[in-house]
Design a protein around this motif. Structure first.
Motif, PDB file in Angstrom:
ATOM      1  N   VAL A  72      -9.459 -36.356  -9.843  1.00 55.52           N
ATOM      2  CA  VAL A  72      -8.143 -36.285 -10.401  1.00 55.52           C
ATOM      3  C   VAL A  72      -6.852 -37.198  -9.927  1.00 55.52           C
ATOM      4  N   LEU A  73      -6.096 -37.815 -10.651  1.00 59.22           N
ATOM      5  CA  LEU A  73      -4.955 -38.767 -10.188  1.00 59.22           C
ATOM      6  C   LEU A  73      -3.730 -38.117 -10.509  1.00 59.22           C
ATOM      7  N   VAL A  74      -2.980 -37.882  -9.236  1.00 60.70           N
ATOM      8  CA  VAL A  74      -1.774 -37.178  -9.336  1.00 60.70           C
ATOM      9  C   VAL A  74      -0.485 -38.121  -9.335  1.00 60.70           C
ATOM     10  N   ALA A  75       0.104 -37.834 -10.495  1.00 62.08           N
ATOM     11  CA  ALA A  75       1.107 -38.933 -10.686  1.00 62.08           C
ATOM     12  C   ALA A  75       2.785 -38.026 -11.392  1.00 62.08           C
ATOM     13  N   THR A  76       2.759 -36.912 -10.618  1.00 63.21           N
ATOM     14  CA  THR A  76       3.741 -36.259 -10.759  1.00 63.21           C
ATOM     15  C   THR A  76       4.845 -36.559  -9.482  1.00 63.21           C
ATOM     16  N   PRO A  77       6.040 -36.087  -9.722  1.00 64.73           N
ATOM     17  CA  PRO A  77       7.191 -36.353  -8.682  1.00 64.73           C
ATOM     18  C   PRO A  77       6.603 -35.580  -7.257  1.00 64.73           C
ATOM     19  N   GLY A  78       6.989 -36.229  -6.333  1.00 63.90           N
ATOM     20  CA  GLY A  78       6.324 -35.802  -4.958  1.00 63.90           C
ATOM     21  C   GLY A  78       6.561 -34.110  -4.737  1.00 63.90           C
ATOM     22  N   GLN A  79       7.805 -33.524  -5.106  1.00 69.94           N
ATOM     23  CA  GLN A  79       8.001 -32.210  -4.814  1.00 69.94           C
ATOM     24  C   GLN A  79       7.050 -31.342  -5.497  1.00 69.94           C
ATOM     25  N   PHE A  80       5.967 -31.763  -6.418  1.00 73.80           N
ATOM     26  CA  PHE A  80       5.094 -30.904  -7.037  1.00 73.80           C
ATOM     27  C   PHE A  80       3.842 -31.209  -6.458  1.00 73.80           C
ATOM     28  N   HIS A  81       3.594 -32.107  -5.543  1.00 70.55           N
ATOM     29  CA  HIS A  81       2.173 -32.703  -5.112  1.00 70.55           C
ATOM     30  C   HIS A  81       1.386 -31.509  -4.566  1.00 70.55           C
ATOM     31  N   GLU A  82       2.110 -30.656  -3.733  1.00 71.05           N
ATOM     32  CA  GLU A  82       1.459 -29.673  -3.088  1.00 71.05           C
ATOM     33  C   GLU A  82       0.757 -28.739  -3.994  1.00 71.05           C
ATOM     34  N   LEU A  83       1.407 -28.394  -5.048  1.00 74.33           N
ATOM     35  CA  LEU A  83       0.939 -27.084  -6.119  1.00 74.33           C
ATOM     36  C   LEU A  83      -0.355 -27.756  -6.800  1.00 74.33           C
ATOM     37  N   VAL A  84      -0.348 -29.135  -6.921  1.00 75.33           N
ATOM     38  CA  VAL A  84      -1.602 -29.863  -7.801  1.00 75.33           C
ATOM     39  C   VAL A  84      -2.686 -29.753  -6.710  1.00 75.33           C
ATOM     40  N   LEU A  86      -3.465 -28.422  -3.790  1.00 77.40           N
ATOM     41  CA  LEU A  86      -4.300 -27.415  -3.344  1.00 77.40           C
ATOM     42  C   LEU A  86      -5.469 -26.881  -3.980  1.00 77.40           C
ATOM     43  N   PRO A  87      -5.254 -26.692  -5.348  1.00 73.79           N
ATOM     44  CA  PRO A  87      -6.297 -25.958  -5.967  1.00 73.79           C
ATOM     45  C   PRO A  87      -7.405 -27.364  -6.464  1.00 73.79           C
ATOM     46  N   VAL A  88      -7.098 -28.443  -6.419  1.00 70.07           N
ATOM     47  CA  VAL A  88      -8.006 -29.561  -6.767  1.00 70.07           C
ATOM     48  C   VAL A  88      -8.666 -29.976  -5.534  1.00 70.07           C
ATOM     49  N   LEU A  89      -8.199 -29.724  -4.286  1.00 68.47           N
ATOM     50  CA  LEU A  89      -9.131 -29.797  -3.195  1.00 68.47           C
ATOM     51  C   LEU A  89      -9.842 -28.599  -2.816  1.00 68.47           C
ATOM     52  N   GLU A  90      -9.483 -27.436  -3.133  1.00 66.29           N
ATOM     53  CA  GLU A  90     -10.332 -26.294  -3.208  1.00 66.29           C
ATOM     54  C   GLU A  90     -11.434 -26.337  -4.370  1.00 66.29           C
ATOM     55  N   ALA A  91     -11.222 -27.230  -5.046  1.00 67.14           N
ATOM     56  CA  ALA A  91     -12.435 -27.475  -6.193  1.00 67.14           C
ATOM     57  C   ALA A  91     -13.237 -28.586  -5.780  1.00 67.14           C
ATOM     58  N   GLY A  92     -12.821 -29.391  -4.688  1.00 62.49           N
ATOM     59  CA  GLY A  92     -13.404 -30.196  -4.076  1.00 62.49           C
ATOM     60  C   GLY A  92     -13.748 -31.521  -4.905  1.00 62.49           C
ATOM     61  N   LEU A  93     -12.531 -31.892  -5.356  1.00 62.79           N
ATOM     62  CA  LEU A  93     -12.707 -33.277  -6.473  1.00 62.79           C
ATOM     63  C   LEU A  93     -12.024 -34.548  -5.616  1.00 62.79           C
ATOM     64  N   PRO A  94     -12.431 -35.481  -5.702  1.00 61.42           N
ATOM     65  CA  PRO A  94     -11.702 -36.836  -5.205  1.00 61.42           C
ATOM     66  C   PRO A  94     -10.341 -36.933  -5.926  1.00 61.42           C
ATOM     67  N   ILE A  95      -9.294 -37.421  -5.080  1.00 57.80           N
ATOM     68  CA  ILE A  95      -8.043 -37.527  -5.517  1.00 57.80           C
ATOM     69  C   ILE A  95      -7.382 -38.861  -5.169  1.00 57.80           C
ATOM     70  N   LEU A  96      -6.696 -39.379  -6.177  1.00 59.76           N
ATOM     71  CA  LEU A  96      -5.681 -40.501  -5.808  1.00 59.76           C
ATOM     72  C   LEU A  96      -4.096 -39.840  -6.119  1.00 59.76           C
ATOM     73  N   CYS A  97      -3.462 -39.956  -5.018  1.00 64.11           N
ATOM     74  CA  CYS A  97      -2.146 -39.179  -5.327  1.00 64.11           C
ATOM     75  C   CYS A  97      -1.080 -40.162  -4.955  1.00 64.11           C
ATOM     76  N   GLU A  98      -0.200 -40.345  -5.758  1.00 62.58           N
ATOM     77  CA  GLU A  98       0.481 -41.470  -5.971  1.00 62.58           C
ATOM     78  C   GLU A  98       1.632 -40.890  -4.873  1.00 62.58           C
ATOM     79  N   LYS A  99       2.334 -41.878  -4.190  1.00 62.52           N
ATOM     80  CA  LYS A  99       3.071 -41.792  -3.055  1.00 62.52           C
ATOM     81  C   LYS A  99       4.286 -40.871  -3.285  1.00 62.52           C
ATOM     82  N   PRO A 100       5.064 -39.995  -2.561  1.00 67.72           N
ATOM     83  CA  PRO A 100       4.617 -39.860  -1.397  1.00 67.72           C
ATOM     84  C   PRO A 100       3.402 -38.613  -1.358  1.00 67.72           C
TER      85      PRO A 100
END
Length: 342
Positions: A72-84, A86-100
Motif C-alpha cells: 500500500v502507498l499512502v498519499a492522503t493528507p497527514g491527518q488521515f494517515h493513522e486511519l489508513v 492501522l488496518p494495513v499494519l494489522e493486515a501485515g502489508l508493506p507500506i510507503l507512507c508519504e510524509k509526515p
C-alpha cells in the motif's frame, strides 16, 4: 515474501497520489497499481484511468477485504494517515507512507506501537530527498571525510508562491519537515535543539503569513545548521544545501539544464515545482520501496525516522511561536528499530 509483480493499492488520489499512480504505471519496474482507494468518486475515476485494470474503493478496509493488494502507498493528507495505516499494519502489508508519518508525536508513537505489535518493520516514510542523487553524493562525501570535519550546514527551501490554504505552521510541518529528516541523515547526527528567527517580512507573502523564517538547528555532534524557509520568493522552486568543512565547501541543488547567453544576458532555467526538482528522487524512492517490498524488507526511512521528525516539527512550531530555542527530546531508540537497522 517474494513477489514477481507487486500489486500496489494507492490510498489518496490527489496531486501526489495521482503522480505516484502514473509513476508506478509507467516508470516503476515489477509493480502494478491494482487498487485506487479514494472517497471522491470523480477523483478516483480520473486516477484509475492512469492505471488500466485498477479497481476503485472508497475505504482501505474494503480493498483489504477484497485481497487485491500486496502493498500500500499512502498519499492522503497527514491527518488521515493513522486511519489508513492501522488496518494495513494489522493486515501485515508493506507500506510507503508519504510524509509526515502523522501530524504530531503522540499519533506517530501510536503508529510505532502498532507496527511493533505486528513483529516486523513494514513502514517506509516518504522522505524522498534521501534518494536524490545529489543528496546521496553529499552524504557520501561527508562520510569519507576527505575535506575534514563537517562544521556547518546551510540550506534554502524556497517556493515562488503558496496557496491561501498554506498556514503559518505549515512552514514547519509541511516544508521544513524535509530538512528535519535529511539534515541529520546527511550529518550522521541527531537534532538537539531548534530555534526560529523571523526576517523582515516579505510584503508579497499572503496576509496571514509571517515569513521568510530562518530555522537554526544544533546537532549533537556540534554541527550548526541554518535553513532559510521562504515561500513567496516569486522566481521558482529551489532547494539547495551547502556543507562547510575544515578544508572546503560543497554545494548541491543548483539549477541544471541548458545555459543561454543572449542579448547581453546569461540565463539558466530554475525548477518550477518539487515535481521537476525531485523527479529522480521520487522515481528512485518508489522503485527502491517496490523492490524491498517484493523481498519482504524495508529500504528507506523507517517509522522511527518519521517519529523523530514529528518530535522535531513539534519543537519547531513551539520555537516559531515562542521566539526561543526549544530542545528536541527523544526517547531511547526502541530495540525493535535498532535491530532492524532503522
Amino acid at each position: 515474501m517474494s513477489i514477481s509483480e507487486l500489486r500496489v493499492g494507492v490510498v489518496g488520489a490527489g496531486m501526489i497520489g495521482a503522480d505516484h499512480i502514473a509513476r508506478l504505471t509507467s516508470t516503476t519496474a515489477g509493480a502494478v497499481v491494482s487498487a485506487v482507494i479514494e472517497p471522491d468518486e470523480a477523483r478516483a475515476a480520473a486516477a484509475a484511468a492512469l492505471a488500466p485494470g485498477a479497481l476503485t474503493y472508497q475505504r482501505v478496509e474494503d480493498a483489504l477485504a477484497a485481497g487485491t493488494m500486496d502493498a500500500v502507498l499512502v498519499a492522503t493528507p497527514g491527518q488521515f494517515h493513522e486511519l489508513v495505516l492501522l488496518p494495513v499494519l494489522e493486515a501485515g502489508l508493506p507500506i510507503l507512507c508519504e510524509k509526515p508519518l502523522a501530524p504530531d508525536p503522540e499519533t506517530s508513537w501510536q503508529i510505532l506501537q502498532a507496527e511493533r505489535k505486528g513483529g516486523r518493520q513494514l513502514i517506509q516514510v516518504g522522505f524522498m530527498r534521501r534518494f536524490d542523487p545529489e543528496y546521496r553524493q553529499l552524504r557520501q562525501f561527508i562520510a569519507e571525510g576527505s575535506a575534514g570535519d563537517l562544521l556547518m550546514l546551510r540550506g534554502v527551501h524556497r517556493n515562488a508562491t503558496v496557496p491561501d490554504s498554506y498556514t503559518q505552521d505549515m512552514l514547519i510541518n509541511d516544508s521544513v519537515v524535509h530538512e528535519f529528516d535529511v539534515i541529520p541523515w546527511l550529518a550522521g547526527a541527531t537534532i538537539r535543539s531548534v530555534e526560529v528567527r523571523y526576517a523582515r517580512r516579505n510584503e508579497l507573502s499572503p496576509a496571514h503569513l509571517r515569513e521568510p523564517i530562518l530555522v537554526v538547528m544544533e546537532l549533537d555532534n556540534g554541527v550548526l545548521v541554518d535553513v532559510e524557509m521562504n515561500v513567496s520568493v516569486q522566481f521558482g522552486y529551489q532547494v539547495a544545501t551547502e556543507a562547510v568543512f575544515q578544508r572546503g565547501v560543497a554545494r548541491i541543488g543548483q539549477p541544471q539544464g541548458m545555459q543561454l547567453w543572449q542579448q547581453g544576458r546569461f540565463q539558466l532555467e530554475e525548477n518550477a515545482s518539487f515535481k521537476s526538482r525531485f523527479r529522480a528522487a521520487f522515481d528512485i524512492e518508489v522503485q527502491s520501496w517496490a523492490d524491498a517490498a517484493r523481498r519482504g524488507t524495508v529500504d528507506g526511512p523507517s517509522a522511527w525516522d518519521g517519529y523523530k521528525v514529528a518530535v522535531a516539527c513539534a519543537a519547531g512550531v513551539e520555537a516559531m511561536k515562542s521566539g526561543r530555542p526549544v530542545e528536541v527530546n527523544l526517547p531511547e531508540t526502541p530495540s525493535f528499530y535498532v535491530a532492524a537497522g532503522a
